[in-house]
Design a protein around this motif. Sequence first.
Motif, PDB file in Angstrom:
ATOM      1  N   MET A  52     -27.574  17.366  28.973  1.00  0.00           N
ATOM      2  CA  MET A  52     -29.060  17.665  29.040  1.00  0.00           C
ATOM      3  C   MET A  52     -29.302  18.351  27.657  1.00  0.00           C
ATOM      4  SD  MET A  52     -33.297  16.058  29.573  1.00  0.00           S
ATOM      5  CE  MET A  52     -33.047  17.499  30.597  1.00  0.00           C
ATOM      6  N   THR A  53     -29.560  18.403  27.005  1.00  0.00           N
ATOM      7  CA  THR A  53     -29.784  19.090  25.879  1.00  0.00           C
ATOM      8  C   THR A  53     -31.364  19.401  24.714  1.00  0.00           C
ATOM      9  OG1 THR A  53     -27.019  19.742  25.048  1.00  0.00           O
ATOM     10  CG2 THR A  53     -29.249  20.689  23.435  1.00  0.00           C
ATOM     11  N   ILE A  54     -32.707  19.705  25.072  1.00  0.00           N
ATOM     12  CA  ILE A  54     -33.326  20.322  23.987  1.00  0.00           C
ATOM     13  C   ILE A  54     -33.589  21.657  23.342  1.00  0.00           C
ATOM     14  CG2 ILE A  54     -36.050  19.714  24.402  1.00  0.00           C
ATOM     15  CD1 ILE A  54     -35.495  18.132  27.070  1.00  0.00           C
ATOM     16  N   ALA A  55     -33.268  21.518  22.288  1.00  0.00           N
ATOM     17  CA  ALA A  55     -33.260  22.648  21.770  1.00  0.00           C
ATOM     18  C   ALA A  55     -34.109  22.686  20.150  1.00  0.00           C
ATOM     19  CB  ALA A  55     -31.739  22.851  20.951  1.00  0.00           C
ATOM     20  N   ASP A  56     -34.791  23.661  19.649  1.00  0.00           N
ATOM     21  CA  ASP A  56     -35.482  23.959  18.851  1.00  0.00           C
ATOM     22  C   ASP A  56     -36.515  22.895  18.507  1.00  0.00           C
ATOM     23  OD1 ASP A  56     -35.784  25.308  16.703  1.00  0.00           O
ATOM     24  OD2 ASP A  56     -34.797  23.973  15.516  1.00  0.00           O
ATOM     25  N   SER A  57     -37.547  22.848  19.346  1.00  0.00           N
ATOM     26  CA  SER A  57     -38.330  21.711  19.805  1.00  0.00           C
ATOM     27  C   SER A  57     -39.443  22.580  20.463  1.00  0.00           C
ATOM     28  CB  SER A  57     -37.875  20.552  20.647  1.00  0.00           C
ATOM     29  OG  SER A  57     -37.032  20.141  20.533  1.00  0.00           O
ATOM     30  N   GLU A  58     -40.167  24.088  20.620  1.00  0.00           N
ATOM     31  CA  GLU A  58     -41.266  24.549  21.150  1.00  0.00           C
ATOM     32  C   GLU A  58     -41.259  24.228  22.068  1.00  0.00           C
ATOM     33  OE1 GLU A  58     -43.856  24.252  17.951  1.00  0.00           O
ATOM     34  OE2 GLU A  58     -42.770  24.932  16.114  1.00  0.00           O
ATOM     35  N   MET A  59     -40.452  23.913  23.143  1.00  0.00           N
ATOM     36  CA  MET A  59     -40.938  23.045  24.667  1.00  0.00           C
ATOM     37  C   MET A  59     -41.718  24.938  25.459  1.00  0.00           C
ATOM     38  SD  MET A  59     -38.723  21.736  26.773  1.00  0.00           S
ATOM     39  CE  MET A  59     -37.024  22.397  27.340  1.00  0.00           C
ATOM     40  N   ILE A  60     -42.498  24.470  25.481  1.00  0.00           N
ATOM     41  CA  ILE A  60     -42.930  26.210  26.317  1.00  0.00           C
ATOM     42  C   ILE A  60     -42.471  25.644  28.107  1.00  0.00           C
ATOM     43  CG2 ILE A  60     -44.695  26.268  25.186  1.00  0.00           C
ATOM     44  CD1 ILE A  60     -46.626  24.278  26.452  1.00  0.00           C
ATOM     45  N   HIS A  61     -42.222  24.736  28.822  1.00  0.00           N
ATOM     46  CA  HIS A  61     -42.145  24.739  30.461  1.00  0.00           C
ATOM     47  C   HIS A  61     -40.893  23.085  30.375  1.00  0.00           C
ATOM     48  CE1 HIS A  61     -42.396  25.645  33.644  1.00  0.00           C
ATOM     49  NE2 HIS A  61     -42.817  24.731  34.524  1.00  0.00           N
ATOM     50  N   MET A  62     -40.252  23.290  31.685  1.00  0.00           N
ATOM     51  CA  MET A  62     -39.676  21.962  31.760  1.00  0.00           C
ATOM     52  C   MET A  62     -40.495  21.862  33.462  1.00  0.00           C
ATOM     53  SD  MET A  62     -38.345  19.235  31.927  1.00  0.00           S
ATOM     54  CE  MET A  62     -37.490  19.137  30.163  1.00  0.00           C
ATOM     55  N   LEU A  63     -39.993  21.119  34.259  1.00  0.00           N
ATOM     56  CA  LEU A  63     -40.695  21.125  35.489  1.00  0.00           C
ATOM     57  C   LEU A  63     -38.947  20.536  36.370  1.00  0.00           C
ATOM     58  CD1 LEU A  63     -42.968  18.123  35.209  1.00  0.00           C
ATOM     59  CD2 LEU A  63     -43.863  20.469  35.717  1.00  0.00           C
ATOM     60  N   CYS A  64     -39.101  21.523  37.870  1.00  0.00           N
ATOM     61  CA  CYS A  64     -37.920  20.978  38.298  1.00  0.00           C
ATOM     62  C   CYS A  64     -37.948  19.344  39.011  1.00  0.00           C
ATOM     63  CB  CYS A  64     -38.234  21.965  40.172  1.00  0.00           C
ATOM     64  SG  CYS A  64     -36.775  21.508  40.844  1.00  0.00           S
TER      65      CYS A  64
END
Length: 653
Positions: free
Chosen positions: A191-203
């Motif tokens: 999984m790739t989530i790039a250049d999206s200003e994402m501030i967090h990701m859950l476990c």
Amino acid sequence: VTQNMSFLRNVFLYKCLFALTFWNHVSLSVEDELFTSVSNNFPEDDSNQKIKSLPLLYTNSNQSKADFDWVVIQNTTESLSLSEITDDNVEKLIALLSNFRQGSRLQNLTLTNMSVDWNALMEIFQTVWHSSIEYFNTNNVTQLSDVESYNFDYSGTSMKALTMKKIIITDMYFTQDDLYKIFADMNIADMTIADSEMIHMLCPSSKSPFRYLNFLKNDLTDFLFQKCDNLLQLETLILQKNKFESLRKVSFMTSRMKSLKYLDMSYNLLRHDGADVQCQWAESLTELDLSSNQLADVVFECLPINVKKLSLQNNQINNVPRGVAELKSLEELNLASNRLADLPGCSGFTSLQFLNIEMNSILTPSADFFQSCPRVRELQAGHNPFKCSCELQAFIRLERRSGGKLFGWPAAYVCEYPEGLRGTELKDFHLSLLACNTTLLLVTALLLTLLLVAAVAFLCIYLDVPWYVRMTWQWTQTKRRAWHNPPGDQGAVLQFHAFISYSERDSLWVKNELIPNLEKGEGCVQLCQHERNFIPGKSIVENIINCIEKSYKSIFVLSPNFVQSEWCHYELYFAHHKLFSENSNSLILILLEPIPPYLIPARYHKLKALMAKRTYVEWPKERSKRALFWANLRAAININLPKADENLSEETD
């Protein structure tokens, strides 16, 4: 009218569905045909390739726009790429994707420039999840409505990898779990989530199959995946260009990722304060990228012990501390673009094979690098401000012995200092061994000095220089005293016809022959003899000089005894000095006995010169010739002395 409108609407929908069904049937027919032809060229084992290059089913020279208002960028049996997805055509897209059930050939889907609401976006993901698609890519997606909780069904999927770039969430107030839980619990490998200003990701809420996670260029912080126990299969984690600050917290994040092998933390804000709390890295981590952070020397206290490939490029490292880090598995180390002043040793890196230390502050790299690092196969040390001096010669010789281990030689190795050599390649810089070896230079200078001193000493001894210096000093002192005589002193007025210089062993001849024969008869000659005329109280040298200066001539009685007498040498020296200083012909040499040349000492070179250049008289052994001898000698010293001197002579007697 209303019924007619409803009837026409239904007819139009039936026609659309018929056209869609027919289009899909044709696609599948052609797909079967193409797959049959391709399968003859590719074996069955290659069926798991991500994308097979097949002819396009529906393409023009430019992007083609279908009847559904989206743009078809690519359409093959295995790949479909669409652009310009909006709320107006998203239902048609979902209906289209629903036809690609598992077992279909379509494996790759790319959607670009999407502007849809949250529910529609989730419907697209849900439809893809239950289709034949294995690789789903989205780019430039804008979510328009509020984020709401969605019950996502992950079962029965063919999906392997999801890539999302430039995702924009317009809803500023939403429950974080509603968004991040959807992606955290996805049952895919990549999984790739790039250049999206994402501030967090859950476990993930359960054991996750993730093997590859790429969160490039977001706003993630040190709180990511802390105390997360469900990423046990994760092997690659890319967190480049985020906002991580604590290297210690990053190590804690990985400590529970039992399969993690590669971690990219480059282009963050990482620091390490060297606190007492030890870092805890995943033991499986073998490749770590910490380049372009704010790490200093203390970073070597917080590194995974089993790392094999480590990048610390573009940090603030001044030195590699010895004895701090024991990275026995490290094979490749990148320290380019730091502040190092010398090559690091390998005391803690016993397996190191590749080292990059380009663009640091190294003026004169150590020449013993390959001795301390015997396993290094390649060293990149170019683009440093090399100071071309004697200290650099050893490093240049190291390159010749290394057998091509210096990467980029010779173009990347150029003199920066001094100014006159700037731009000169190190291979063209040469200095002599003598100029660069201080010990050899000192030994050579010492030997030359000793040789010079020995030569001067030999010449001084051979030419009797100390004796002449001593005599010159005596003569100078006598002259000085003469210049300070009282006004009544007559100075150097002639008082004698001749001064007699002889050896004490020849005194019998002088007293019985020379003096009586010269002083007898009329107009007798006045001779200066040391026994009669030396003034008591004065030094012998001063008396000799006074007698010579107050005598018209100086008679030297030469014999083997003469050359053995030190005082005779003094008298000859001062008489010879008068010969040159006054330009007078005042020397008379009487050869009493022949002198073999080997008996004349080296310091009597003046006597040798006088005997070679001036006429001397020999004492005749035959009595018949002696009268002529005395007549010639009296004639040589005959002079009328001042009458005042006679009284002075009488007083002296």
